[in-house]
Design an enzyme around this catalytic site. Structure first.
Site, PDB file in Angstrom:
ATOM      1  N   LEU A   1       0.850  -1.187   0.000  1.00 39.26           N
ATOM      2  CA  LEU A   1       0.000   0.000   0.000  1.00 39.26           C
ATOM      3  C   LEU A   1       0.889   1.242   0.000  1.00 39.26           C
ATOM      4  O   LEU A   1       1.848   1.315   0.768  1.00 39.26           O
ATOM      5  CB  LEU A   1      -0.907   0.032   1.242  1.00 39.26           C
ATOM      6  CG  LEU A   1      -2.126  -0.892   1.247  1.00 39.26           C
ATOM      7  CD1 LEU A   1      -2.857  -0.772   2.577  1.00 39.26           C
ATOM      8  CD2 LEU A   1      -3.062  -0.573   0.105  1.00 39.26           C
ATOM      9  N   ASP A   2       0.567   2.211  -0.857  1.00 36.41           N
ATOM     10  CA  ASP A   2       1.312   3.464  -0.874  1.00 36.41           C
ATOM     11  C   ASP A   2       1.168   4.184   0.458  1.00 36.41           C
ATOM     12  O   ASP A   2       0.177   3.986   1.175  1.00 36.41           O
ATOM     13  CB  ASP A   2       0.805   4.365  -1.998  1.00 36.41           C
ATOM     14  CG  ASP A   2       1.103   3.793  -3.379  1.00 36.41           C
ATOM     15  OD1 ASP A   2       2.090   3.039  -3.504  1.00 36.41           O
ATOM     16  OD2 ASP A   2       0.357   4.097  -4.323  1.00 36.41           O
ATOM     17  N   PRO A   3       2.117   5.050   0.801  1.00 42.44           N
ATOM     18  CA  PRO A   3       2.052   5.760   2.095  1.00 42.44           C
ATOM     19  C   PRO A   3       0.758   6.539   2.310  1.00 42.44           C
ATOM     20  O   PRO A   3       0.266   6.603   3.435  1.00 42.44           O
ATOM     21  CB  PRO A   3       3.264   6.695   2.031  1.00 42.44           C
ATOM     22  CG  PRO A   3       4.238   5.983   1.139  1.00 42.44           C
ATOM     23  CD  PRO A   3       3.394   5.305   0.099  1.00 42.44           C
ATOM     24  N   ASN A   4       0.189   7.121   1.243  1.00 40.74           N
ATOM     25  CA  ASN A   4      -1.015   7.941   1.437  1.00 40.74           C
ATOM     26  C   ASN A   4      -2.306   7.142   1.352  1.00 40.74           C
ATOM     27  O   ASN A   4      -3.398   7.715   1.322  1.00 40.74           O
ATOM     28  CB  ASN A   4      -1.041   9.098   0.428  1.00 40.74           C
ATOM     29  CG  ASN A   4      -1.180   8.618  -1.009  1.00 40.74           C
ATOM     30  OD1 ASN A   4      -1.085   7.429  -1.279  1.00 40.74           O
ATOM     31  ND2 ASN A   4      -1.405   9.542  -1.925  1.00 40.74           N
ATOM     32  N   VAL A   5      -2.173   5.825   1.297  1.00 46.51           N
ATOM     33  CA  VAL A   5      -3.347   4.941   1.247  1.00 46.51           C
ATOM     34  C   VAL A   5      -3.462   4.205   2.572  1.00 46.51           C
ATOM     35  O   VAL A   5      -2.476   3.683   3.095  1.00 46.51           O
ATOM     36  CB  VAL A   5      -3.234   3.919   0.093  1.00 46.51           C
ATOM     37  CG1 VAL A   5      -4.458   3.000   0.066  1.00 46.51           C
ATOM     38  CG2 VAL A   5      -3.068   4.642  -1.239  1.00 46.51           C
TER      39      VAL A   5
END
Length: 303
Positions: free
Chosen positions: A37-41
């Site tokens: 998962l991307d950091p902003n997700v």
């Protein structure tokens, strides 16, 4: 501890951060995650502990469900709000519900995608984000994805001053889908720039958001009891969608030695067969047509 722990990943952390922190909380090294998962997700991040790390590929192969927000009117380098704005196409008026539904329908089913430059896909031995950070361009591979469902959840909001239109959505997708790119492709279908302005993974690896536990909750649980209890799911949880076969004692002895088993254990000759013994998941075997035997594919727990 051997099993699968459904974790809630918060915004601002990488999936690797979660694993790093869990190693300290649980005092163990053999930990892996299924599906970056991307950091902003935020959202569901299945974590495999101990012997269950051998099931990560099965956890990753399961479909995923996301909810999020698409913003029409500008695009960024990263296809989300972390990147720099690279294109603006202010909307003079909002798209109608019918236009949005039609464009989303065109992106449902089997589609092709080009992964974003800020992604971990490797080209010529380097990650795409490495090329992007160096200011270099490279031809990106075309990927296949399956979009099972792509639906609008809310009425759209139109900002006339900024020329932006936003709405929330839900998408059920296959492994390998670039969910950020789905927003960008939607914009292309409508003839405007677009970005994924918010994203939450609601389901992954057979787990849903309500089943997850935050790192702080896990730390509190371990401090209080030094045990995850029923938060830790059996490693067989990752294999529930595959056919199962219960071994006899003599058959289990053969499996422990890596010996093949005859077609009679599953005459359907399935590609992958989960073998259990006394209720515990032990191995995954695959059919070998040349030897006419089921042969070991992934030995999970031979104790």
């Amino acid at each position: 501890m051997d099993g699968i722990l459904p974790v809630y990943k918060e915004v601002g952390m990488t999936s690797h951060d979660v694993v790093f922190k869990l190693r300290k909380i649980l005092h163990m090294k053999k930990i892996g995650h299924a599906g970056t998962l991307d950091p902003n997700v935020d959202g569901v991040l299945p974590i495999a502990l101990g012997k269950a790390t051998k099931t990560i590929e099965f956890l990753q192969s399961a479909g995923k469900v996301y909810t999020g927000e698409v913003t029409l009117g500008f695009a960024t380098t990263t296809e989300d709000l972390d990147g720099e704005v690279i294109e603006k196409t202010p909307l003079a008026k909002p798209f109608s519900d019918a236009e949005l539904m039609q464009a989303m329908a065109q992106l449902t089913g089997a589609i092709t995608q080009i992964p974003p430059m800020y992604s971990a896909v490797k080209v010529n031995g380097r990650r795409l984000y490495e090329y992007a950070r160096a200011g270099e361009s490279v031809e990106r591979p075309v990927r296949q994805a399956m979009i099972y469902r792509f639906e609008r959840l809310t009425d759209s909001k139109f900002d006339a001053a900024e020329g932006l239109q936003k709405f929330r959505f839900e998408a059920a997708v296959s492994k390998g889908t670039y969910i950020r790119t789905l927003a960008v492709d939607l914009g292309k279908s409508l003839g405007v720039a677009a970005v994924m302005s918010q994203l939450t993974r609601q389901a992954a690896g057979g787990f849903v958001l309500s089943e997850t536990h935050s790192l702080s909750e896990i730390a509190e649980q371990m401090t209080a009891t030094d045990d995850l209890g029923d938060w830790l799911k059996p490693l067989g949880t990752a294999l529930v969608d595959l056919p199962q076969y219960a071994l006899s004692a003599s058959e289990f002895a053969k499996v422990q030695q890596g010996v093949g088993l005859p077609a009679t254990i599953n005459p359907g000759l399935v590609d992958q067969l989960v073998l259990t013994y006394q209720g515990a998941t032990k191995s995954v075997y695959t059919w070998n047509a040349d030897k006419e035997l089921y042969r070991p594919y992934r030995q999970l727990d031979l104790d």
